[in-house]
Write a protein that holds these residues in place. Sequence first.
Motif, PDB file in Angstrom:
ATOM      1  N   ASN A 294     -81.063 -12.621  37.363  1.00  0.00           N
ATOM      2  CA  ASN A 294     -79.829 -13.392  37.195  1.00  0.00           C
ATOM      3  C   ASN A 294     -79.216 -13.776  38.532  1.00  0.00           C
ATOM      4  OD1 ASN A 294     -77.455 -14.381  35.601  1.00  0.00           O
ATOM      5  ND2 ASN A 294     -76.426 -12.735  36.710  1.00  0.00           N
ATOM      6  N   LEU A 295     -79.201 -12.825  39.473  1.00  0.00           N
ATOM      7  CA  LEU A 295     -78.580 -13.096  40.770  1.00  0.00           C
ATOM      8  C   LEU A 295     -79.345 -14.174  41.529  1.00  0.00           C
ATOM      9  CD1 LEU A 295     -76.079 -11.974  42.209  1.00  0.00           C
ATOM     10  CD2 LEU A 295     -77.601 -10.566  43.581  1.00  0.00           C
ATOM     11  N   ALA A 296     -80.666 -14.158  41.419  1.00  0.00           N
ATOM     12  CA  ALA A 296     -81.476 -15.176  42.087  1.00  0.00           C
ATOM     13  C   ALA A 296     -81.205 -16.558  41.489  1.00  0.00           C
ATOM     14  CB  ALA A 296     -82.957 -14.832  41.969  1.00  0.00           C
ATOM     15  N   VAL A 297     -81.066 -16.611  40.167  1.00  0.00           N
ATOM     16  CA  VAL A 297     -80.768 -17.882  39.493  1.00  0.00           C
ATOM     17  C   VAL A 297     -79.393 -18.397  39.910  1.00  0.00           C
ATOM     18  CG1 VAL A 297     -80.356 -18.979  37.252  1.00  0.00           C
ATOM     19  CG2 VAL A 297     -82.248 -17.361  37.525  1.00  0.00           C
ATOM     20  N   GLN A 298     -78.407 -17.493  39.932  1.00  0.00           N
ATOM     21  CA  GLN A 298     -77.058 -17.873  40.337  1.00  0.00           C
ATOM     22  C   GLN A 298     -77.037 -18.343  41.789  1.00  0.00           C
ATOM     23  OE1 GLN A 298     -74.884 -18.151  37.853  1.00  0.00           O
ATOM     24  NE2 GLN A 298     -73.807 -16.228  37.592  1.00  0.00           N
ATOM     25  N   THR A 299     -77.798 -17.660  42.637  1.00  0.00           N
ATOM     26  CA  THR A 299     -77.860 -18.032  44.051  1.00  0.00           C
ATOM     27  C   THR A 299     -78.410 -19.441  44.215  1.00  0.00           C
ATOM     28  OG1 THR A 299     -78.195 -15.726  44.710  1.00  0.00           O
ATOM     29  CG2 THR A 299     -78.806 -17.412  46.305  1.00  0.00           C
ATOM     30  N   PHE A 300     -79.489 -19.728  43.509  1.00  0.00           N
ATOM     31  CA  PHE A 300     -80.091 -21.062  43.581  1.00  0.00           C
ATOM     32  C   PHE A 300     -79.108 -22.126  43.100  1.00  0.00           C
ATOM     33  CE2 PHE A 300     -82.453 -24.503  41.466  1.00  0.00           C
ATOM     34  CZ  PHE A 300     -83.186 -24.981  42.536  1.00  0.00           C
ATOM     35  N   ALA A 301     -78.431 -21.851  41.985  1.00  0.00           N
ATOM     36  CA  ALA A 301     -77.487 -22.817  41.420  1.00  0.00           C
ATOM     37  C   ALA A 301     -76.335 -23.096  42.379  1.00  0.00           C
ATOM     38  CB  ALA A 301     -76.948 -22.287  40.087  1.00  0.00           C
ATOM     39  N   LEU A 302     -75.755 -22.049  42.933  1.00  0.00           N
ATOM     40  CA  LEU A 302     -74.617 -22.222  43.836  1.00  0.00           C
ATOM     41  C   LEU A 302     -75.035 -22.863  45.153  1.00  0.00           C
ATOM     42  CD1 LEU A 302     -72.775 -18.857  43.168  1.00  0.00           C
ATOM     43  CD2 LEU A 302     -72.050 -21.130  42.474  1.00  0.00           C
ATOM     44  N   PHE A 303     -76.237 -22.542  45.607  1.00  0.00           N
ATOM     45  CA  PHE A 303     -76.734 -23.142  46.847  1.00  0.00           C
ATOM     46  C   PHE A 303     -76.883 -24.652  46.691  1.00  0.00           C
ATOM     47  CE2 PHE A 303     -80.282 -24.199  49.797  1.00  0.00           C
ATOM     48  CZ  PHE A 303     -79.625 -23.899  50.983  1.00  0.00           C
ATOM     49  N   ILE A 304     -77.400 -25.093  45.553  1.00  0.00           N
ATOM     50  CA  ILE A 304     -77.538 -26.532  45.297  1.00  0.00           C
ATOM     51  C   ILE A 304     -76.164 -27.193  45.233  1.00  0.00           C
ATOM     52  CG2 ILE A 304     -78.321 -28.269  43.650  1.00  0.00           C
ATOM     53  CD1 ILE A 304     -80.560 -26.909  45.195  1.00  0.00           C
ATOM     54  N   MET A 305     -75.223 -26.551  44.556  1.00  0.00           N
ATOM     55  CA  MET A 305     -73.865 -27.103  44.477  1.00  0.00           C
ATOM     56  C   MET A 305     -73.243 -27.228  45.861  1.00  0.00           C
ATOM     57  SD  MET A 305     -72.191 -25.164  41.188  1.00  0.00           S
ATOM     58  CE  MET A 305     -73.064 -24.994  39.631  1.00  0.00           C
ATOM     59  N   PHE A 306     -73.444 -26.205  46.689  1.00  0.00           N
ATOM     60  CA  PHE A 306     -72.886 -26.222  48.039  1.00  0.00           C
ATOM     61  C   PHE A 306     -73.515 -27.333  48.872  1.00  0.00           C
ATOM     62  CE2 PHE A 306     -72.722 -24.205  52.416  1.00  0.00           C
ATOM     63  CZ  PHE A 306     -71.389 -24.535  52.629  1.00  0.00           C
ATOM     64  N   LEU A 307     -74.818 -27.534  48.721  1.00  0.00           N
ATOM     65  CA  LEU A 307     -75.491 -28.612  49.451  1.00  0.00           C
ATOM     66  C   LEU A 307     -74.959 -29.978  49.029  1.00  0.00           C
ATOM     67  CD1 LEU A 307     -79.243 -27.495  49.585  1.00  0.00           C
ATOM     68  CD2 LEU A 307     -77.535 -27.425  51.409  1.00  0.00           C
ATOM     69  N   LEU A 308     -74.705 -30.145  47.744  1.00  0.00           N
ATOM     70  CA  LEU A 308     -74.148 -31.411  47.258  1.00  0.00           C
ATOM     71  C   LEU A 308     -72.759 -31.652  47.844  1.00  0.00           C
ATOM     72  CD1 LEU A 308     -75.216 -31.180  43.503  1.00  0.00           C
ATOM     73  CD2 LEU A 308     -76.126 -32.767  45.215  1.00  0.00           C
ATOM     74  N   TYR A 309     -71.964 -30.586  47.894  1.00  0.00           N
ATOM     75  CA  TYR A 309     -70.628 -30.698  48.488  1.00  0.00           C
ATOM     76  C   TYR A 309     -70.730 -31.039  49.972  1.00  0.00           C
ATOM     77  CZ  TYR A 309     -66.414 -29.047  50.826  1.00  0.00           C
ATOM     78  OH  TYR A 309     -65.316 -28.949  51.648  1.00  0.00           O
ATOM     79  N   LEU A 310     -71.625 -30.356  50.697  1.00  0.00           N
ATOM     80  CA  LEU A 310     -71.797 -30.620  52.128  1.00  0.00           C
ATOM     81  C   LEU A 310     -72.284 -32.045  52.372  1.00  0.00           C
ATOM     82  CD1 LEU A 310     -73.380 -27.406  53.711  1.00  0.00           C
ATOM     83  CD2 LEU A 310     -71.066 -28.301  54.004  1.00  0.00           C
ATOM     84  N   ARG A 311     -73.164 -32.503  51.518  1.00  0.00           N
ATOM     85  CA  ARG A 311     -73.701 -33.864  51.651  1.00  0.00           C
ATOM     86  C   ARG A 311     -72.579 -34.894  51.592  1.00  0.00           C
ATOM     87  NH1 ARG A 311     -75.417 -37.354  47.521  1.00  0.00           N
ATOM     88  NH2 ARG A 311     -76.903 -38.974  48.178  1.00  0.00           N
ATOM     89  N   GLU A 312     -71.688 -34.722  50.640  1.00  0.00           N
ATOM     90  CA  GLU A 312     -70.565 -35.652  50.528  1.00  0.00           C
ATOM     91  C   GLU A 312     -69.579 -35.470  51.677  1.00  0.00           C
ATOM     92  OE1 GLU A 312     -68.588 -36.102  46.866  1.00  0.00           O
ATOM     93  OE2 GLU A 312     -70.412 -36.140  45.648  1.00  0.00           O
TER      94      GLU A 312
END
Length: 234
Positions: free
Chosen positions: A134-152
């Motif tokens: 679960n933690l690995a899945v959550q980490t991947f999900a949040l990392f992608i969200m953070f990258l999208l935020y950083l991109r913008e």
Amino acid sequence: MDNYDVLFHYFELAAALAGSYYWLKTKEDAVRPFVWYLWMTVFIETVSMYTYLYSYFDTPLINWIESSIISSNTWLYNIYDFISLILIGMFMIRNTNKDFSHRIIKIIVLIGSVLKVIYFSISGDFFIMSLPYNLAVQTFALFIMFLLYLRELIQSEQILNFYKSHVFYISLGITLWYICLTPLFIFDSYYNAVNENFIVFRGLFLDTFNILLYSCYTFAFLYSLRHKKQLAMS
């Protein structure tokens, strides 16, 4: 319950209060999902302490709970994980502007939520254990969200004032927390009564990073609010 647990709860409460204070002063709807998330954390962490009562009270109610399906507080944290992903996803959607980012975040939240529902529906382990990896899945999900935020952020003029944004500190803090904690839980099989050294290390490591995380949240709200007040006065 040890002193670190009590201290940790104070930091959680401080972050929730700081978030509420920020929202009351700014009335920013974009921050509301994260404030809800913080108060939910305080609530779940408080209620989950019912397991400590087993060692101190010997009453019919406590004995019934201890021998029931909810004797472990795992079910509470399974609910917490499910709602957390949704609230954080809402927070990131409200703090990004592009449709592409919104679609990806919605897909991540949808897939993560559906996987949890399917797994617990099939396994019947909702009251026994959390979702595997679960933690690995959550980490991947949040990392992608953070990258999208950083991109913008990088593509906008806000990059010049990123250090004044509570969203930046919150996103960075929670992403780093998951990245740092995931390796620890990969070795969770060593977490047993025999390996006392790992138990001590795991507890200290987790408590330290939790305190740092919620301190980061508190700082993010108060620091950002300070800059907003200075801007309003200028």
